[in-house]
Design an enzyme around this catalytic site. Structure first.
Site, PDB file in Angstrom:
ATOM      1  N   HIS A 140       0.839  -1.207   0.000  1.00  0.00           N
ATOM      2  CA  HIS A 140       0.000   0.000   0.000  1.00  0.00           C
ATOM      3  C   HIS A 140       0.871   1.253   0.000  1.00  0.00           C
ATOM      4  O   HIS A 140       1.828   1.340   0.774  1.00  0.00           O
ATOM      5  CB  HIS A 140      -0.846   0.042   1.269  1.00  0.00           C
ATOM      6  CG  HIS A 140      -2.059  -0.822   1.242  1.00  0.00           C
ATOM      7  ND1 HIS A 140      -2.001  -2.194   1.353  1.00  0.00           N
ATOM      8  CD2 HIS A 140      -3.377  -0.502   1.136  1.00  0.00           C
ATOM      9  CE1 HIS A 140      -3.244  -2.678   1.318  1.00  0.00           C
ATOM     10  NE2 HIS A 140      -4.093  -1.674   1.182  1.00  0.00           N
TER      11      HIS A 140
ATOM     12  N   ASN B 160       8.273  -3.642   4.126  1.00  0.00           N
ATOM     13  CA  ASN B 160       6.844  -3.313   4.172  1.00  0.00           C
ATOM     14  C   ASN B 160       6.196  -3.691   5.507  1.00  0.00           C
ATOM     15  O   ASN B 160       5.394  -2.942   6.049  1.00  0.00           O
ATOM     16  CB  ASN B 160       6.114  -4.014   3.023  1.00  0.00           C
ATOM     17  CG  ASN B 160       4.628  -3.679   2.959  1.00  0.00           C
ATOM     18  OD1 ASN B 160       4.250  -2.522   3.112  1.00  0.00           O
ATOM     19  ND2 ASN B 160       3.793  -4.687   2.747  1.00  0.00           N
TER      20      ASN B 160
END
EC number: 3.1.30.-
Lengths: 357, 357
Positions: free
Chosen positions: B179, B211
């Site tokens: 994201h 991440n």
């Protein structure tokens, strides 16, 4: 490491940031651009909002004399996107992401430039064009009012300073300042030729064996199409293509960046999309050819046809689209209509042959 | 070789080319967008051409209560360029390069999408966003109407088929669907959270060590800014940075492309530009921070401050501009105002601490 990399990129002065923003808002059409339809009551809208009657656009449609000049077609100003409501028009959102634009719009801005000789779109990230579009005819190629001896390579002042390709980036890089619209296609005026010398019309190209050889023969092939077609358009630009690494079987894009600090990307490949128009006014059949050549030494013996690709291959690789408004019924395949092959001649001989046409 | 490369890229079906062109012309403002000035008679113009009174834009200017929602600021539709006359308006040109646009405008089109949760701009060549912009406040982060368990990753139907990042590109690639606007920032509604799951809000990110770790702590740092600032904006996106090869001392950009055929670029780095607003209505001082992190494992011990860079470094590397309209007098340096450091906590502990705020 990452900090060092960034620091290098960040070097040098701030440049014309405010000017770029001003420019971003400076050329908005007042009307939605519409390209002409066949209805004579249709008007087209230029970027200045001045309507051009469709009758003018199509005035040469039935002319068969060599090299009539098609009426000007307006430059469409692309809207960035599909219409999606902004958060402001939706109920109950406790946030407003579009409020960011109080500080300016991030871009990207493609620095569309419509010059006499060419229309170009610039990639501020790679400091190369996205594409350059040119047009030539049997007549335009026979007019000789420009000489490249009088032209000089120029940094493009229409690009904000901090995103410009610079002469010093190319200096001693080992690469040619490779014209995307060739100077030789614009001998019809010194001004037109000069316009091809902006660095926004250049990419770093391998010199010997490519820019000065096979690629030059390919450019010559494009010009020779005027012996058969009354009007030829060519869109040219760089690609950055992945290659499979046999070591791990994965695909990687790898390209050099020239300049110190590094500034201008060296494309791995170049494309040309050729539109050979059967008539010189809009509306006729078009022989389309798409080619992708590596930015590398290519032996003259290599057939040009080996580099022909489906148009969609160029589209997927570039993120661009080239013929969305050209109906299938008007399309032909260039290499089925004419022999797609280069003619290798010594420079003097090429010039002589060219003058005979 | 080049042909094989192209063939691979060219594979798969043609997709929604015509639709893309239609979309390109579908969202043009009738008026030149103007962002509000401090004059109360000034109006701003939304993309739909509906004027927003400046008084509305500035209605919260003196409010100090937590998390008032600023009035909506319109999405400016960027014009592509400086105004340069088209060849049609110049005398005597024997050619008309802009006639190309009879066949469609090549682009690039940046697929600007203004959703509730985020505004994004998409790069059709790399199949990653150019940037995504979000906004959050102390209040927006405390509303819990969305749960990521109810959201699913989605290909973005607003992007033409042939330029979409696909779920299958990420499948077994070894990279996370990372994201750019974090789902955790959009818990205020399920719809908003769902919107963060479009692949146009994703880039391939190293999972463990990045991440799921350092990058997540960095996102948490951004949220924690709301303990001090009533309104925070973050713009996030990928970079493809060159690295010097010690073998030949030249700079190269190298990145993997995932998918088969290869389709989505794996960025070498990611940037965040943070705007911590001292007041929740437009016009106040803004603490700016720019960060660039490598797409790689980063030890938690590494200070966040090591990744702070001058804003201009991100601009040069991305080809974008982030604060052209923010006067120097309104700018502060985020890391001089607040401690730029991550807090590493176990997930459960982080959730608990977060709930306390």
């Amino acid at each position: 490491m990452s900090k060092a990399t960034i620091a290098v990129i960040a070097a040098v002065s701030a440049g014309a940031g405010a000017a770029a923003t001003a420019a971003m808002y400076s050329m908005r059409s007042d009307k939605k651009p519409e390209l002409a339809t066949t209805t004579t009551t249709t008007t087209t809208t230029s970027t200045k909002g001045v309507p051009v009657p469709a009758s003018q656009v199509f005035s040469n449609q039935t002319t068969t004399a060599p090299a009539p000049v098609p009426a000007p077609v307006p430059v469409p100003v692309p809207a960035p996107t599909p219409a999606i409501p902004t958060s402001g028009s939706l109920p109950a959102a406790p946030v407003n992401p579009a409020g960011l634009f109080e500080y300016g719009f991030p871009g990207p801005v493609a620095d569309l430039a419509a010059r006499q000789a060419l229309v170009s779109s610039y990639d501020r990230r790679t400091r190369n064009p996205h594409w350059v579009a040119e047009h030539f005819t049997p007549t335009s190629l026979t007019i000789r009012d420009g000489d490249r001896k009088n032209s000089a390579f120029l940094e493009d002042p229409a690009i904000p300073e901090k995103f410009q390709a610079k002469l010093k980036d190319y200096f001693r890089s080992g690469y040619d300042r490779g014209h995307q619209v060739p100077a030789a296609d614009c001998k019809w005026s010194q001004k037109a030729m000069d316009e091809t010398f902006y660095l926004s019309n250049m990419c770093p190209q391998v010199g010997e064996g490519f820019n000065r050889d096979y690629w030059a023969h390919f450019e010559d092939f494009c010009r020779r199409l005027t012996t058969r077609y009354p009007s030829v358009r060519v869109v040219t630009g760089p690609l950055y293509l992945p290659k499979r690494d046999p070591a791990d079987n994965k695909w990687y894009v790898k390209y050099e960046v020239i300049g110190n600090p590094p500034n201008v990307a060296v494309p791995t490949h170049f494309y040309k999309v050729i539109y050979a128009e059967e008539q010189s006014a809009p509306g006729g059949k078009v022989a389309l050819g798409a080619f992708v050549l590596p930015n590398a030494v290519i032996p003259n013996e290599k057939p040009l046809g080996d580099f022909e690709v489906p148009l969609e291959a160029v589209e997927r690789a570039s993120g661009l689209e080239f013929a969305n408004k050209l109906p299938a019924a008007r399309r032909k395949r260039l290499c089925a209509e004419t022999s797609c092959s280069i003619v290798v001649k010594e420079y003097a001989e090429r010039q002589k042959a060219f003058a005979k046409k």
